[in-house]
Design an enzyme around this catalytic site. Structure first.
Site, PDB file in Angstrom:
ATOM      1  N   ASP A   1      35.899 -40.268  -4.236  1.00 44.41           N
ATOM      2  CA  ASP A   1      35.098 -41.473  -4.487  1.00 44.41           C
ATOM      3  C   ASP A   1      35.996 -42.693  -4.717  1.00 44.41           C
ATOM      4  OD1 ASP A   1      32.376 -41.406  -4.200  1.00 44.41           O
ATOM      5  OD2 ASP A   1      31.961 -40.635  -6.210  1.00 44.41           O
TER       6      ASP A   1
ATOM      7  N   LYS B   1      24.311 -36.421   0.540  1.00 45.52           N
ATOM      8  CA  LYS B   1      25.745 -36.164   0.705  1.00 45.52           C
ATOM      9  C   LYS B   1      25.982 -34.707   1.111  1.00 45.52           C
ATOM     10  CE  LYS B   1      26.820 -39.830  -2.582  1.00 45.52           C
ATOM     11  NZ  LYS B   1      27.078 -40.197  -3.974  1.00 45.52           N
TER      12      LYS B   1
ATOM     13  N   GLN C   1      28.465 -37.495  -9.598  1.00 45.74           N
ATOM     14  CA  GLN C   1      27.443 -38.504  -9.322  1.00 45.74           C
ATOM     15  C   GLN C   1      27.212 -39.358 -10.568  1.00 45.74           C
ATOM     16  OE1 GLN C   1      25.879 -39.044  -6.253  1.00 45.74           O
ATOM     17  NE2 GLN C   1      25.082 -40.871  -7.266  1.00 45.74           N
TER      18      GLN C   1
END
Lengths: 290, 290
Positions: B121, B54, B98
């Protein structure tokens, strides 16, 4: 086959009784009186009558009601300030803003100003989002679809593994009903105005929830024999034999669907009474958590 | 029939190019450099490698990356304080925590601490809830299902009025994919482990989204001829002919499904590359709004 008629009125009465007992226990054991604030902006007669019914239910169930009628031209700032104050008021466990709001006010903004833990209507996006999350804590489900699930549960319909079809995808009924059925392990299909060959889709349903708002929209040929049909529609049709000039009917052709379905809710007297019962139940839950 | 293979890699590359150009324009016209904060708790090698990919994408697309690696035993307070600081930092437009987190930390609590407008997200319940609300503003959709919809749109699949079946109801893929398909006017059915006679349900699908996480779960007999099949599964199967000892496969029996479907995404090279492309797109959108 003649469908069993599901008596929502009797089931709702039993829930009110449970809330009454729960509220009395909460007061005795912890000194907490559950409180519901109702906020009503403007002069819409239907909204006034809905709020009146809700406040009467509060009174009967042992819930303190805080009523805030506001003029039609209430400013955004005034309304948001009131909601903030109610959010901070420890005696208020639930906040209900009666919709629709006058067009100069943003419903989304007002609903999102309610703290999710006091959002007993279950309309805050955070509560709606949590509904879909198995394992996540859903603080409140919107009262009408919560009432649908409560009805299904109390009459012993097995939801897990069943095929459920929901007609209509409103944020107040259809969508949360689908999420609640999913949470209970149904295989859920959501239909709407863009669905093609609707009868073929609805005939797959073991549980059919109709929330379209059009009288006669669900006919016998759309129903699988033996299915449980929950009619959430509340529609006025002209009826000169009634004093008020209309009668209330649901989305189902009641006679036709009755001849095919295994069980069916009438309108009125089916889902309708459950909505207010669930509002009381949500308010008691909010007070118990507090 | 042999299904058209959907090249997610090429489509993702085009999105990265669009983000790159958009980021450059934002910098020139408004002096804003999009920023993405990545928060990584603990030493899980897979998580480290995801975050690395990412961050590399950020660098290539003109997005500033703020990396916060934290030790496994980071306290709840420390992590929440960091998220609050990032929430207030005007140079950070997106915050990505994460997952999974170490078990002493509550993922729900941490995700909900992210301001929804920086939740690139799309995991915050308020964002998930808004997804289901037609007309409501969905700030961000989770990257993988957003990638699924982006793929369908770019290859010209008509979603409105189609029957879409989603296999799997995770909050990261299945559920938001269903909500996004619904938003685009598909008639959506969500299936899961409790669904009965799964092949009969999946054969109804014009668009079939598989997100179960089991190799070979979707076989040819489960697919309607000509259907578009999007395989979100990423599964490792042992393969001694590969240096690393395994290969990646999706949820579909690729050969079998290819013989029936009209179009199919491969694994790898289908949905996978889209996820990071959509994360970049979400971050750019967050910066543009800011």
């Amino acid at each position: 086959m003649t469908a069993r008629k599901i008596d929502g009125k009797a089931i709702a009465a039993s829930i009110h009784e449970e809330v009454r007992l729960g509220a009395a226990r909460l007061r005795e054991e912890r000194g907490i009186v559950p409180g519901l604030a109702t906020v009503l902006v403007g002069d819409d007669p239907a909204s006034h009558s809905y709020v009146k019914v809700k406040r009467r239910a509060c009174e009967e169930d042992g819930i303190r009601s805080f009523h805030h009628p506001l003029p039609e031209d209430t400013s955004r700032e005034t309304l948001l300030r009131l909601i903030r104050d109610l959010g901070e008021n420890p005696e208020v466990h639930g906040i209900l803003v009666q919709l629709p709001l006058p067009s100069h006010l943003s419903e989304a903004e007002v609903i999102e100003a309610i703290p999710p833990r006091k959002d007993v209507d279950g309309f805050h996006p955070a509560n709606l989002g949590r509904l879909g999350l198995k394992g996540g804590e859903a603080l409140f489900a919107p009262c009408t679809p919560a009432g649908v699930l409560e009805l299904l549960g109390r009459i012993g319909v097995g939801i897990a593994g069943s095929r459920a079809v929901v007609l209509g995808r409103s944020k107040i009924v259809g969508l949360p009903a689908a999420l609640l059925l999913l949470r209970n392990d149904a295989t859920v299909t959501l239909c709407h105005s863009r669905t093609k060959d609707l009868p073929a889709v609805t005939r797959e349903a073991d549980i059919l929830v109709a929330a379209i708002g059009r009288p006669g929209a669900v006919t016998a040929d759309m129903v699988k024999p033996g299915a449980v049909v929950i009619d959430v529609g509340v529609n006025r049709v002209p009826d000169s034999s009634r004093k008020r000039g209309y009668r209330l009917v649901g989305d189902c052709d009641f006679e036709g669907v009755s001849s095919v379905a295994g069980a069916l809710t009438p309108v009125p007297g089916g889902v309708g009474p459950m909505t207010i019962a669930m509002l009381m139940k949500n308010t008691l839950a909010a007070a118990s958590r507090g």
